[in-house]
Design an enzyme around this catalytic site. Structure first.
Site, PDB file in Angstrom:
ATOM      1  N   ARG A 172      43.913 -70.885  25.575  1.00  0.00           N
ATOM      2  CA  ARG A 172      42.770 -71.523  24.918  1.00  0.00           C
ATOM      3  C   ARG A 172      41.878 -72.101  26.007  1.00  0.00           C
ATOM      4  NH1 ARG A 172      43.046 -77.045  24.542  1.00  0.00           N
ATOM      5  NH2 ARG A 172      44.933 -77.997  25.392  1.00  0.00           N
ATOM      6  N   ARG A 176      34.663 -79.326  24.289  1.00  0.00           N
ATOM      7  CA  ARG A 176      34.506 -80.685  23.741  1.00  0.00           C
ATOM      8  C   ARG A 176      33.075 -80.880  23.281  1.00  0.00           C
ATOM      9  NH1 ARG A 176      37.439 -84.326  28.334  1.00  0.00           N
ATOM     10  NH2 ARG A 176      39.441 -83.236  28.373  1.00  0.00           N
ATOM     11  N   ARG A 249      51.042 -68.117  44.275  1.00  0.00           N
ATOM     12  CA  ARG A 249      49.729 -68.147  44.922  1.00  0.00           C
ATOM     13  C   ARG A 249      49.751 -69.334  45.874  1.00  0.00           C
ATOM     14  NH1 ARG A 249      46.141 -64.590  45.758  1.00  0.00           N
ATOM     15  NH2 ARG A 249      44.325 -65.892  45.356  1.00  0.00           N
ATOM     16  N   ARG A 280      36.717 -74.954  45.586  1.00  0.00           N
ATOM     17  CA  ARG A 280      36.169 -76.298  45.399  1.00  0.00           C
ATOM     18  C   ARG A 280      36.090 -77.042  46.723  1.00  0.00           C
ATOM     19  NH1 ARG A 280      40.935 -79.560  42.064  1.00  0.00           N
ATOM     20  NH2 ARG A 280      42.666 -79.131  43.460  1.00  0.00           N
ATOM     21  N   GLU A 300      38.784 -75.671  49.720  1.00  0.00           N
ATOM     22  CA  GLU A 300      40.067 -75.139  49.252  1.00  0.00           C
ATOM     23  C   GLU A 300      39.938 -73.634  49.003  1.00  0.00           C
ATOM     24  OE1 GLU A 300      42.456 -76.087  45.269  1.00  0.00           O
ATOM     25  OE2 GLU A 300      42.220 -77.849  46.549  1.00  0.00           O
ATOM     26  N   TYR A 348      55.169 -74.787  37.178  1.00  0.00           N
ATOM     27  CA  TYR A 348      54.108 -75.698  37.573  1.00  0.00           C
ATOM     28  C   TYR A 348      54.328 -77.028  36.875  1.00  0.00           C
ATOM     29  CZ  TYR A 348      49.663 -77.883  38.433  1.00  0.00           C
ATOM     30  OH  TYR A 348      48.700 -78.776  38.831  1.00  0.00           O
ATOM     31  N   ASP A 350      52.809 -81.080  36.552  1.00  0.00           N
ATOM     32  CA  ASP A 350      51.930 -82.197  36.911  1.00  0.00           C
ATOM     33  C   ASP A 350      52.815 -83.326  37.443  1.00  0.00           C
ATOM     34  OD1 ASP A 350      49.405 -81.151  36.267  1.00  0.00           O
ATOM     35  OD2 ASP A 350      49.683 -81.595  34.138  1.00  0.00           O
TER      36      ASP A 350
END
Length: 370
Positions: A172, A176, A249, A280, A300, A348, A350
């Site tokens: 998805r 917003r 990666r 970025r 980066e 992954y 957080d």
């Protein structure tokens, strides 16, 4: 003869939290790390009073109050809110995709106008069964958002065309329909005041830490020092790659000190054109509202991972899932080794998830060792 209850391989966030909880429970702990510093990828280098995130930007965010309270018990966090910008050619857009973004794209002012514009673009494409990432993204947001803000960035990130990537990568895309540039929806968000090193140092306070110590260079001798090993490194490396290498990666960082006091006015600015080689630019002082006369920026660059490079993002496709399953079956049979963290679990995480996983795992193992 064992000297320690736990040998923890890796001094990143998982290892540091695990070590802290063990020590609090009266266990004797040794932490080792092959790098010359503790903290893993949250390590910061202080340059002229600016905490430079050496391994990429780390912004702590969570909805979990106990985890937020836990990290704040070691160091206070500031009220930094991540509100990145995106540059496409000579255009500047707000992220995440919100009413500011839609106004910048189409000059619409109301949520209904934005929804109508997206629906119109999606309907014109007639994509009913997306076969790849490109078709999936187009079917969700239409041409303009995809072409300007998703396509180039994604292709740089993954090192291949969006039309060659599987559709499931984008389940998805958050749209917003409010004028809110806060990237995360989480209730709690911030950066440790004084930097992440302070958090790691306080977690590891009173614990023996040996840096420049590679577990694999003296595996038997190091393992013999403790009753149990907590391994936070690469799972395939632990088993000497017997089923092949798990794929990742990687990233390359180009740090630059500038004599200006403010280079881009924001901590994070994404570059979404395929032709711009970096994804970025981070300006580190803005994470802590710095007023220093100079600044440090980091470009980066995503890159293919090969052995010897830092593995950042696991490639969770069917092939790697099959390889990981074989390693996991071996790991589950270990009685004296605990595997934890993003590399050992090949997923992954957080930062709040790393802390939560470490707390859950250490409490589980302390209970069984009583």
């Amino acid at each position: 003869m064992t000297e320690f209850d736990f040998l923890i391989v890796g001094s990143g966030l998982f290892g540091a939290v695990f070590a802290r909880e063990c020590r609090k429970a009266g266990k004797k702990v040794l932490v080792i790390d092959r790098r010359q510093h503790s903290g893993g990828n949250v390590f910061c280098e202080n340059v002229n009073g600016i905490n430079v995130h050496k391994y990429g930007a780390h912004i702590f965010h969570t909805n979990d109050k106990p985890i937020w309270d836990y990290v704040n018990s070691f160091v206070m966090f500031n009220n930094y809110v991540n509100s990145p910008l995106a540059v496409y050619k000579d255009e500047l857009y707000n992220l995440p995709f919100n009413m500011n973004t839609f106004h910048q794209l189409w000059k619409v002012k109301t949520p209904q106008e934005a929804k109508d514009k997206i629906a119109e673009q999606v309907a014109a494409l007639h994509i009913s069964d997306p076969q790849n990432l490109e078709e999936q993204a187009l079917s969700l947001v239409g041409v303009d958002i995809y072409e300007k803000l998703i396509k180039g960035y994604t292709e740089k990130q993954w090192g291949r065309k969006a039309s060659e990537l599987p559709a499931f990568i984008i389940k998805r895309l958050p749209l917003r329909f409010t004028y809110n540039n806060n990237y995360f929806n989480d209730k709690y968000q911030g950066i440790p005041i004084g930097g992440y090193n302070l958090l790691i140092d306080r977690l590891l306070e009173g614990i023996e830490v040996r840096l420049n110590t590679d577990f694999f260079s003296a595996r038997e001798e190091l393992s013999a020092l403790a009753k149990r090993v907590v391994f936070t490194g690469q799972l395939d490396e632990f088993y000497n790659y017997r089923f092949g290498m798990l794929e990742y990666r990687s990233l390359r960082f180009e740090h630059q000190e500038l004599t200006t006091d403010n280079y881009q006015g924001n901590a994070v600015v994404n570059y979404t054109e395929r032709e711009v080689p970096y994804t970025r630019i981070i300006e580190h002082k803005h994470f802590e509202f710095g007023q220093q006369p100079t600044t440090i920026i980091t470009r980066e660059y995503p890159q293919e991972w090969t052995k010897g490079l830092e593995p950042y993002y696991p490639i969770n496709d069917d092939t790697n899932a099959g390889v990981y399953k074989k390693y996991k079956e071996l790991a589950d049979k270990e009685t004296d080794v605990i595997f934890g963290g993003r590399l050992a679990e090949y997923r992954y995480y957080d930062m709040h998830q790393v802390v939560g996983s470490a707390l859950h795992m250490v409490r589980q193992h302390l209970k069984t060792s009583e």
